[in-house]
Design a protein around this motif. Sequence first.
Motif, PDB file in Angstrom:
ATOM      1  N   ALA A  17      -5.685 -32.064  17.191  1.00  0.00           N
ATOM      2  CA  ALA A  17      -6.029 -31.836  15.785  1.00  0.00           C
ATOM      3  C   ALA A  17      -4.837 -32.157  14.899  1.00  0.00           C
ATOM      4  O   ALA A  17      -4.974 -32.833  13.878  1.00  0.00           O
ATOM      5  CB  ALA A  17      -6.494 -30.394  15.574  1.00  0.00           C
ATOM      6  N   GLN A  28      -7.042 -29.418   9.513  1.00  0.00           N
ATOM      7  CA  GLN A  28      -7.334 -28.691  10.751  1.00  0.00           C
ATOM      8  C   GLN A  28      -7.673 -27.248  10.403  1.00  0.00           C
ATOM      9  O   GLN A  28      -6.876 -26.576   9.753  1.00  0.00           O
ATOM     10  CB  GLN A  28      -6.086 -28.745  11.649  1.00  0.00           C
ATOM     11  CG  GLN A  28      -6.128 -27.851  12.871  1.00  0.00           C
ATOM     12  CD  GLN A  28      -4.778 -27.836  13.609  1.00  0.00           C
ATOM     13  OE1 GLN A  28      -3.763 -28.310  13.085  1.00  0.00           O
ATOM     14  NE2 GLN A  28      -4.775 -27.299  14.802  1.00  0.00           N
ATOM     15  N   ILE A  82     -11.408 -30.820  10.797  1.00  0.00           N
ATOM     16  CA  ILE A  82     -11.437 -30.708  12.251  1.00  0.00           C
ATOM     17  C   ILE A  82     -11.525 -29.229  12.589  1.00  0.00           C
ATOM     18  O   ILE A  82     -10.602 -28.463  12.288  1.00  0.00           O
ATOM     19  CB  ILE A  82     -10.136 -31.263  12.872  1.00  0.00           C
ATOM     20  CG1 ILE A  82      -9.865 -32.692  12.396  1.00  0.00           C
ATOM     21  CG2 ILE A  82     -10.207 -31.190  14.400  1.00  0.00           C
ATOM     22  CD1 ILE A  82      -8.401 -33.075  12.497  1.00  0.00           C
ATOM     23  N   ASP A  84     -11.091 -26.481  15.086  1.00  0.00           N
ATOM     24  CA  ASP A  84     -10.310 -26.337  16.320  1.00  0.00           C
ATOM     25  C   ASP A  84     -10.464 -24.895  16.798  1.00  0.00           C
ATOM     26  O   ASP A  84      -9.942 -23.976  16.189  1.00  0.00           O
ATOM     27  CB  ASP A  84      -8.846 -26.696  15.985  1.00  0.00           C
ATOM     28  CG  ASP A  84      -7.838 -26.162  16.986  1.00  0.00           C
ATOM     29  OD1 ASP A  84      -8.226 -25.672  18.060  1.00  0.00           O
ATOM     30  OD2 ASP A  84      -6.633 -26.225  16.675  1.00  0.00           O
TER      31      ASP A  84
END
Length: 215
Positions: A17, A28, A82, A84
């Motif tokens: 990430a 992220q 993203i 994560d």
Amino acid sequence: MNIILLGPPGAGKGTQASRLVDERGMIQLSTGDMLRAAVKAGTPTGLKAKAVMEAGELVSDEIVSGIIGEALDDLKPETGVIFDGYPRTAAQAASLDVILSDRKRTLDHVIELEVDEDALVERITGRFTCAKCNEGYHDKFKQPKAAGVCDVCGSAEFKRRPDDNEETVRTRMTEYRAKTAPILPIYEARGLVRRVDGMADIEHVTQAIEAILDS
Ligand code: ADP
Ligand code: ADP
Ligand code: ZN
């Protein structure tokens, strides 16, 4: 573009990430990082989460989905995200659908990092991060270029997570198998899942993910 990085503890989600953030200007959203920040700050959420995290169990769906919704509200609509370490349960996956559609976002890919379980304990017990900028390192697989100095910010202070010990890792893997792996079929049914060999070296894993994002 909104993507989920899915994989057991130590699979390389955070590492990948942060590389995508550097290369693509995406953001992220790591529920683990946000929860650790809450623990450090001593917020009500942090107080609730601390012992659960130290035991390697999962923090409640309400807490983590709440954190994710708030974090998305701070972003411009065009900024790619993203995810994560979220979602980790079927209930979180369902919440994410609502959270995204409320904000007119769609999910583009769910990227599963496939790794041997045997490798994970070594990855996790060797993991450390820069205390100042949070850059991730490993005793064996990703040492700072100059010993004891962070490549990114030059700090000489590093830290290890209290939950990165062998016993807790086993609990976290059990949680992954029982609660997180079962959400893959939900995304498979929608044709979103792409698999990447997480045992390759860090650079090759990044290349494989980039190829998916460019496809
Ligand atoms: P790892 O990178 O090793 O997979 P994380 O940093 O993502 O670990 O998460 C650390 C801990 O924070 C988890 O073991 C769990 O206690 C808590 N946590 C993080 N994300 C979630 C989530 N989506 N749902 C529930 N608990 C979470
Ligand atoms: P996750 O976020 O999935 O828990 P991390 O990205 O923190 O995993 O990676 C766990 C540890 O393994 C870190 O110390 C990292 O430097 C190292 N690591 C990550 N990807 C690889 C890889 N492809 N090969 C070897 N070590 C790796
Ligand atoms: Zn640093």
